[in-house]
Design a protein around this motif. Sequence first.
Motif, PDB file in Angstrom:
ATOM      1  N   GLY A 243       0.815  -1.221   0.000  1.00  0.00           N
ATOM      2  CA  GLY A 243       0.000   0.000   0.000  1.00  0.00           C
ATOM      3  C   GLY A 243       0.840   1.260   0.000  1.00  0.00           C
ATOM      4  O   GLY A 243       0.353   2.346  -0.308  1.00  0.00           O
ATOM      5  N   HIS A 244       2.130   1.125   0.349  1.00  0.00           N
ATOM      6  CA  HIS A 244       2.994   2.311   0.398  1.00  0.00           C
ATOM      7  C   HIS A 244       3.969   2.370  -0.775  1.00  0.00           C
ATOM      8  O   HIS A 244       4.993   3.031  -0.697  1.00  0.00           O
ATOM      9  CB  HIS A 244       3.706   2.392   1.752  1.00  0.00           C
ATOM     10  N   GLN A 245       3.644   1.634  -1.843  1.00  0.00           N
ATOM     11  CA  GLN A 245       4.418   1.838  -3.075  1.00  0.00           C
ATOM     12  C   GLN A 245       3.848   3.081  -3.747  1.00  0.00           C
ATOM     13  O   GLN A 245       2.635   3.304  -3.756  1.00  0.00           O
ATOM     14  CB  GLN A 245       4.329   0.621  -4.003  1.00  0.00           C
ATOM     15  N   THR A 246       4.719   3.887  -4.307  1.00  0.00           N
ATOM     16  CA  THR A 246       4.285   5.124  -4.962  1.00  0.00           C
ATOM     17  C   THR A 246       3.716   4.782  -6.331  1.00  0.00           C
ATOM     18  O   THR A 246       4.376   4.133  -7.134  1.00  0.00           O
ATOM     19  CB  THR A 246       5.473   6.091  -5.125  1.00  0.00           C
ATOM     20  N   VAL A 247       2.459   5.159  -6.566  1.00  0.00           N
ATOM     21  CA  VAL A 247       1.883   4.933  -7.891  1.00  0.00           C
ATOM     22  C   VAL A 247       1.571   6.253  -8.597  1.00  0.00           C
ATOM     23  O   VAL A 247       1.172   6.267  -9.752  1.00  0.00           O
ATOM     24  CB  VAL A 247       0.626   4.026  -7.851  1.00  0.00           C
TER      25      VAL A 247
END
Length: 398
Positions: A243-247
């Motif tokens: 959920g904390h990967q930058t998209v």
Amino acid sequence: MTAQAGNSKFVKTMNRQNILNLIRLSEEISRSELVQQTGLTAPTVSDITKRFMHKGLIVESGIAKSTGGRRAVTFRLNPEARYSVGLDVENGHVGVQILDFTGETVFQADFPYQGEVDFSELLGLLENAVLHAIRESGIEREKVLGIGVSVPGLVNMDTGEVHLIPHFHLRNVPLKEKLEDVLQLPVSVINDANAAALAEKWLGQARDNENFICVVGRTGIGAGLFLGGELYQGSAGVAGEIGHQTVEIDGPLCDCGNYGCLESLAGSQAILKYVKAQLKQGRKSMLTELVEDFEALTLDNVCHAASLGDQLALDVFNRTGVYLGLGLANIINILNPEKLLISGDILKYRDYLDRMHETLDSKLLGVQKRCCQVAYSEMGVNSSGRGAGVLVLDRFRV
Ligand SMILES: [Zn+2]
């Protein structure tokens, strides 16, 4: 104890554990099948099954089909032998389940709460949920092996300490220690996505998979990673924070302090935030008739509007689908799993996620597409609580 005696004790424990696992996995199994599958001698298997019968952990379930000669008795777990309690902490509610010895849910309840809670209030909510469940289910407290707590944050599964629950603004709290003080029962703590993955491995669609990912999308979005047959936790126990990967590089501020994280764009709260902002800007939607107070808007309201063909609701799920597709494609391309199971609130709007599947289709490498089956969990939205209960059963040693 000498090293040899210690070793022999360890081997005996392993043998017992192995047999208990085989009985659980096969649901029904004969003594000779146990001999065959463990490679142990018939007298050793016989001693262990007698011990289990004596402790009430297994029961004779019937007679195996005759293959000539003497007909063999089969064993299965005694569901009423022991129980575990699974707690599921989520933004706005605490779920509680009681699992029997086979992992089936025999009781469940939900406790909603308003606003933000501090650590002592959270402990109070959990204590109340456990006591309620034990009382209302009518099970004997002596048969409860322990409590498993699923939390939407970073935990150390060995110490039961919670490093961070972002939406609660809780940092470094000794959840296991404090809850054990209050309840006088052993407590295990697990991240919600890891809990869901454990439930799928024990009881769900991943029973036969060694490499799979279970994604739980709620307020936050996390992944339980089962790699090489083991729950992979990483060097600090906090792997799987997809959920904390930058998209989106200049995306909205996330609870973690960064910008453009997957959950700040596709988590349940992000969906509601987006819809509210659109309504405030005067966008037309059935939601204006369905909901009196926009501030009290729920995900269920948006799903309901989508089912009626509301364009705003369909648009927000299309938008969510693109971000989810990106996030899931990244993790599949990196880890090459056999299966990816989708769980949590996402199950509520799965009918409107064509864009997620299209994005996956365009972003996955061909070989990943052929290898990895993407499916929705059949366990329902409460799989994290069930997995927390499974953790207690999994840690049981005979
Ligand atoms: Zn973040």
